[in-house]
Design an enzyme around this catalytic site. Structure first.
Site, PDB file in Angstrom:
ATOM      1  N   ASP A  43      -2.135   1.129   7.134  1.00 45.61           N
ATOM      2  CA  ASP A  43      -1.450   0.860   5.867  1.00 45.61           C
ATOM      3  C   ASP A  43      -1.010  -0.596   5.777  1.00 45.61           C
ATOM      4  OD1 ASP A  43      -0.982   3.889   4.940  1.00 45.61           O
ATOM      5  OD2 ASP A  43      -0.537   3.708   7.073  1.00 45.61           O
ATOM      6  N   ASP A  73       0.889  -1.172   0.000  1.00 42.71           N
ATOM      7  CA  ASP A  73       0.000   0.000   0.000  1.00 42.71           C
ATOM      8  C   ASP A  73       0.920   1.213   0.000  1.00 42.71           C
ATOM      9  OD1 ASP A  73      -2.220   1.712   0.234  1.00 42.71           O
ATOM     10  OD2 ASP A  73      -2.037   1.713   2.418  1.00 42.71           O
ATOM     11  N   GLU A 111      -1.350  -1.650  -4.623  1.00 39.04           N
ATOM     12  CA  GLU A 111      -2.623  -0.949  -4.778  1.00 39.04           C
ATOM     13  C   GLU A 111      -2.450   0.237  -5.714  1.00 39.04           C
ATOM     14  OE1 GLU A 111      -6.240  -0.314  -1.907  1.00 39.04           O
ATOM     15  OE2 GLU A 111      -4.631   1.079  -1.365  1.00 39.04           O
TER      16      GLU A 111
END
Length: 166
Positions: free
Chosen positions: A141, A7, A68
């Site tokens: 995260d 992420d 992501e």
């Protein structure tokens, strides 16, 4: 299958290593975040992210990686900064010799909850349940990175089934 999920972010880049067991279950092997202080220059921050991710790839030897994609609707400056961190993450994973899959936040939510409009708390709880963790991973995260890794494992399984049926 072992997947390193990322992420990306400039201040905080979440990571999660998830492995599919022989029985078809999932387990988290490692998770956390690479943090960089705002007092560092952008090149120093990006270098720290790069080095940390290369180190994680070397330590955990994943079979695949998943990152992501960005979704920003308002703040262009933040999007540019996170985009730089995302690019460095992709470079680090490529330099480590990993295949890289990219998933939108909507795809990750759908893969984990079956609903693209799931909120952050629902996602975090689903990550906890799927990985049989005693509590929701922190920071946020790290939970997001674990979700990306789980999404990739589920997506790879679906692709394998589709290929088998054709």
């Amino acid at each position: 299958m072992r997947v390193l999920g990322i992420d990306p972010g400039t201040a905080t880049t979440g990571y999660g290593v998830v492995e599919e067991t022989r029985a078809g279950g999932l387990r988290a092997l490692a998770y956390g975040a690479v943090t960089t202080p705002a007092t560092q220059s952008m090149p120093e921050r990006l270098q720290a992210i790069y080095r940390a991710l290369v180190g994680l790839a070397q330590e955990w030897q994943p079979d695949h990686s998943a990152v992501e994609e960005l979704y920003f609707s308002v703040n262009v400056r933040t999007a540019m900064s996170v985009g730089q961190a995302r690019g460095v993450a992709i470079l680090a994973l490529a330099d480590a010799g990993l295949s890289i899959a990219e998933y939108s936040p909507l795809s990750v939510k759908q893969a984990l909850t079956g609903y693209g409009g799931a909120d952050k708390r629902q996602m975090q709880e689903m990550v906890r349940m799927l990985l049989n963790l005693p509590e929701i991973p922190r920071p946020d995260d790290a939970a997001d990175a674990l979700a990306v890794a789980v999404c990739h494992i589920h997506s790879a399984a679906m692709l394998a089934l589709e290929e088998r049926d054709t």
